[in-house]
Design a protein around this motif. Structure first.
Motif, PDB file in Angstrom:
ATOM      1  N   LEU A 558      -9.359   5.798   2.834  1.00 23.66           N
ATOM      2  CA  LEU A 558      -8.593   5.245   3.481  1.00 23.66           C
ATOM      3  C   LEU A 558      -8.206   3.539   3.058  1.00 23.66           C
ATOM      4  N   VAL A 559      -9.275   3.647   4.394  1.00 26.38           N
ATOM      5  CA  VAL A 559      -9.125   2.020   4.206  1.00 26.38           C
ATOM      6  C   VAL A 559      -9.485   1.536   3.077  1.00 26.38           C
ATOM      7  N   ARG A 560     -10.381   2.311   2.598  1.00 26.17           N
ATOM      8  CA  ARG A 560     -11.052   1.440   0.993  1.00 26.17           C
ATOM      9  C   ARG A 560      -9.860   1.177   0.516  1.00 26.17           C
ATOM     10  N   LEU A 561      -9.235   1.991   0.288  1.00 18.38           N
ATOM     11  CA  LEU A 561      -8.131   1.909  -0.244  1.00 18.38           C
ATOM     12  C   LEU A 561      -6.729   1.562  -0.418  1.00 18.38           C
ATOM     13  N   LEU A 562      -7.128   1.218   0.802  1.00 14.19           N
ATOM     14  CA  LEU A 562      -5.786  -0.247   1.215  1.00 14.19           C
ATOM     15  C   LEU A 562      -6.415  -1.219   1.137  1.00 14.19           C
ATOM     16  N   PHE A 573      -2.697  -5.029   4.474  1.00 11.84           N
ATOM     17  CA  PHE A 573      -3.734  -4.756   5.065  1.00 11.84           C
ATOM     18  C   PHE A 573      -3.787  -4.477   6.204  1.00 11.84           C
ATOM     19  N   THR A 574      -3.087  -5.436   6.731  1.00  9.25           N
ATOM     20  CA  THR A 574      -3.063  -5.525   8.295  1.00  9.25           C
ATOM     21  C   THR A 574      -1.927  -4.641   8.620  1.00  9.25           C
ATOM     22  N   LEU A 580      -1.813   3.007   9.261  1.00  9.80           N
ATOM     23  CA  LEU A 580      -3.633   4.387   9.640  1.00  9.80           C
ATOM     24  C   LEU A 580      -3.600   4.312  11.026  1.00  9.80           C
ATOM     25  N   ASN A 581      -3.971   3.092  11.765  1.00  4.85           N
ATOM     26  CA  ASN A 581      -4.551   4.064  13.136  1.00  4.85           C
ATOM     27  C   ASN A 581      -3.301   4.554  13.816  1.00  4.85           C
ATOM     28  N   LYS A 582      -1.876   4.591  13.862  1.00  2.68           N
ATOM     29  CA  LYS A 582      -1.366   6.111  14.290  1.00  2.68           C
ATOM     30  C   LYS A 582      -1.503   7.182  14.261  1.00  2.68           C
TER      31      LYS A 582
END
Ligand SMILES: Nc1ncnc2c1ncn2[C@@H]1O[C@H](COP(=O)(O)OP(=O)(O)OP(=O)(O)O)[C@@H](O)[C@H]1O
Length: 681
Positions: A558-562, A573-574, A580-582
């Motif tokens: 998911l991070v890569r997607l972001l 992104f931030t 995503l962290n939540k």
């Protein structure tokens, strides 16, 4: 079936209401004759041909100049209509008699003209009690009836009945899609003593929408809307937001314009309206997928002296960019026939909403510059304070009443399961094997959605379910053609497909009442997104399951997607990472009530702090309580904490959501999945 689809399409275009179903039927028979076919020989490919044929018959062939936006052309050439003109025209409406028939009209045209006249005559009945300043204090409407045409029961009610009674009956909704409701009698049938005692809102709710009661806050919202005030509604997914504007639209003079973000959403809403049990609410939409002829038909309806259509669904882009539509809406406004704007899925207005749409942001400006006195009703199921404040300010309705319904959906059993990995002893992918077992354990009739992260996954997972589990499943994603998507949706609604394996493209507007499970095969990008998607389950208020399969390994993906998304800025992104962290924290919390975690996120305090038995964590806490039909599974939650074994052997305790320690080979997880079927329903 083909006839059903053809008729429905004509009604969705707002056309059937004007001409009547028997004219549609006659045209259909003419179509069959012209093709030298009978209905059973028609395929769905003939549907589009029929629409064309229908327009040919009733509007004449499309001329070369028709390619130009007809409404723009008319708007340029038409002198502006003064209020006096409008009034004079409207007075003459009802006087259209035989002598006014144009010379040389064919019997067919004459027939059509008479039908048009009949339908046009009807709305008078409604206006007679709407002219009241306070619009609809329902009690008043019933207590002070208009003098005209007394019929069954109170006059306010009989006016509604008269109006709807004249509308042709659209084909009934497909059986599996129709929510299980009490049998609804047609609006012009005589009233029972109970109905006599009802006020107008209850009566319309029952007879037009088939609901025996209002849900929380619906009545208060409707009453506010009917007073012509702006309002903001926060209601959970499936809470019943649509009724808050559809019912007022039905009993208010003029057109309600609904701004909606998605084509499929509009189509579904219009389809549901034109097939209401009572015989249909005149509604239509404009969208980019329509042919020129279809758009023309809708414009023609809207340009009438008094359009029959009560609800028009459009996209924000159309409101902002279509000069033709703008000129029609302004004309309606001048004549007091633009009842209100509804901003559905209003979180799309805010950049903090999970479905932000730039054109939604412009709605406020357009409204302020052109329609400043037309009231706005904004509705959403995304309720963070940031989103709410943003939406209110952008739409320019900061001081309007805000109605909030608790986001707690007690019928949804929420759980997070560690996603099995590796292979089963017989070499199958553990996660898919577990999924097959889970779905099979739900029973063949249990309808469900599996959310996956990529388009590829929709197809591979669906194929696996079909091959290995003989489960009627199909993929769904935004890359499919609209036709393919509609087919999947329809097959699923009818129960021909049990499961849709989808990306988040299958989300807003999916209103199948009896979805018994939603499985997230991978975590969502945000809690708002998760709440919306999981919220597709149990819209009929019956117990349903929302299972999220969590694997730490999904996060980097998911991070890569972001990181890789188009037009990504650092700020985006931030922001994406924050959301995503939540989501990750929600997944890895092995202790708190999941409903409480969700409500917390939306800024709502959950009284009592725990749901008790509607999430895995609360169920795990209750493991020592005897439960009649649950079973216990040894295992551990995603946070790694081991579930306690009940002291009394044989005591039945549900704990299906704890993925088993056997997760390495998947068999334990599969067993854990299967046990979900035994949760109390
Ligand atoms: N008063 C009521 N009684 C019974 N059923 C109702 C009532 N109001 C709404 N419903 C039904 O509840 C379901 C959900 O309603 P609706 O589609 O309006 O939800 P929503 O709040 O718009 O949800 P979403 O945000 O997911 O679109 C529909 O099937 C609708 O017919």
């Amino acid at each position: 079936m083909v006839y059903h689809n053809c008729v429905q399409k004509i009604f969705e275009l707002g056309y059937g209401y004007t001409l009547g179903e028997d004219v549609v039927l006659e045209t259909f028979q003419g179509f069959l004759r012209s093709r030298d076919k009978n209905e059973s020989k028609l395929s769905s490919a003939d549907e589009r041909d029929f629409i064309e044929f229908f327009f040919e018959q009733h509007e004449g062939p499309l001329s070369a100049t028709d390619d130009e936006d007809d409404t723009d052309r008319q708007a340029r050439h038409q002198p502006e209509e003064s209020e006096e003109d409008a009034e004079a025209d409207s007075a003459s409406d009802g006087c259209l008699d035989d002598s006014s028939a144009e010379e040389g009209q064919s019997p067919d045209q004459e027939h059509k003209r008479r039908r048009v006249q009949r339908i046009l005559d009807e709305p008078d009945e409604i206006e007679s009690f709407e002219d009241d300043d306070d619009l609809l204090d329902a009690e008043t409407a019933v207590a002070q009836p208009p003098k005209k045409k007394a019929a069954t029961g109170s006059h306010g009610q009989s006016s509604i009945a008269a109006f709807f009674g004249k509308l042709p009956l659209a084909a009934p909704p497909e059986a599996s899609y129709a929510p299980s409701r009490p049998e609804v009698r047609s609006v012009d049938e005589a009233m029972s003593p109970e109905e006599e005692a009802m006020d107008l809102l209850d009566f319309v709710n029952l007879r037009v929408f088939g609901n025996t009661a209002f849900r929380e806050e619906q009545r208060r919202v409707i009453e506010t809307v009917l007073k012509g005030r702006d309002a903001f509604v926060l209601m959970p997914t499936g809470g019943g937001k649509s009724l808050c504007y559809q019912l007022p639209a039905v009993i208010t003079r003029g057109l309600t314009v609904v701004i909606s973000p998605l084509l499929s959403l509009m189509q579904d809403q219009v389809r549901a309206l034109v097939t209401t049990a009572s015989g249909g609410v005149p509604a239509t939409y404009l969208n980019s997928q329509q042919t020129e002829r279809e758009r023309k038909a809708v414009f023609a309806e809207l340009q009438k002296e008094r359009p029959t259509v009560k609800l028009l669904y459009i996209t924000p882009e159309q409101l902002v960019a279509s000069a033709a539509l703008g000129s029609i809406l302004e004309s309606l406004q001048r004549r007091g026939l633009l009842a209100r704007f509804v901003v559905d899925e209003a979180h799309c207005v805010s950049q903090w909403g999970h479905d932000f749409r730039p054109d939604y942001k412009k709605i406020g400006e357009v409204k302020a510059s052109k329609y400043s006195r037309v009231p706005v009703l904004a509705l959403t199921a995304t309720a963070t304070d940031k989103v709410k404040t943003d939406v209110l300010s952008i739409l320019g309705i900061s001081r309007c009443p805000v109605f909030t319904v608790s986001f707690f959906r007690s019928n949804l059993v929420l759980s997070v399961v560690r996603k099995p990995s590796g292979r089963t002893p017989d070499g199958k992918p553990a996660e898919l094997d577990a999924l097959v077992k889970y779905i099979k354990a739900q029973g063949k009739d249990a309808s469900g959605i599996i959310y996956v992260i990529s388009r590829d996954n929709t197809m591979t997972v669906a194929q696996y379910l079909k091959d290995e589990g003989e489960i009627a499943a199909h993929g769904y994603h935004a890359g499919m053609t609209p036709k393919q998507r509609v087919k999947v949706q329809n097959d699923w609604r009818r129960g021909e497909l049990q499961v849709v394996v989808a990306t988040i493209a299958f989300g807003m507007g999916i209103d199948k009442p009896d979805v018994r499970f939603v499985v997230h095969y991978s975590l969502s990008k945000s809690i708002e997104g998760y709440y919306q998607e999981a919220g597709r389950a149990g819209r009929d208020s019956k117990r349903s399951e929302c299972v999220l399969l969590y694997a730490a390994g999904d996060i980097p993906r998911l991070v890569r997607l972001l990181r890789g998304g188009r037009g990504r800025s650092k700020a985006k992104f931030t922001k994406g990472m924050e959301l995503l962290n939540k989501m990750k924290n929600y997944c890895t919390n092995d202790n708190a009530c999941r409903h409480s975690l969700l409500l917390d996120y939306f800024g709502e305090r959950f009284a009592g702090g725990r749901c008790g038995q509607a999430c895995d964590n609360c169920l795990a806490r209750h493991m020592h309580s005897p439960r009649p039909d649950g079973i216990w599974q040894d295992g551990e939650g995603v946070g790694g904490k081991k579930a306690k074994r009940p002291k009394k052997s044989g005591t039945a305790v549900a704990g299906h959501t704890r993925a088993s320690r056997g997760g390495q080979n998947g068999s334990g997880a599969a067993a854990a999945f299967v046990s979900a079927a035994s949760l109390p329903r």
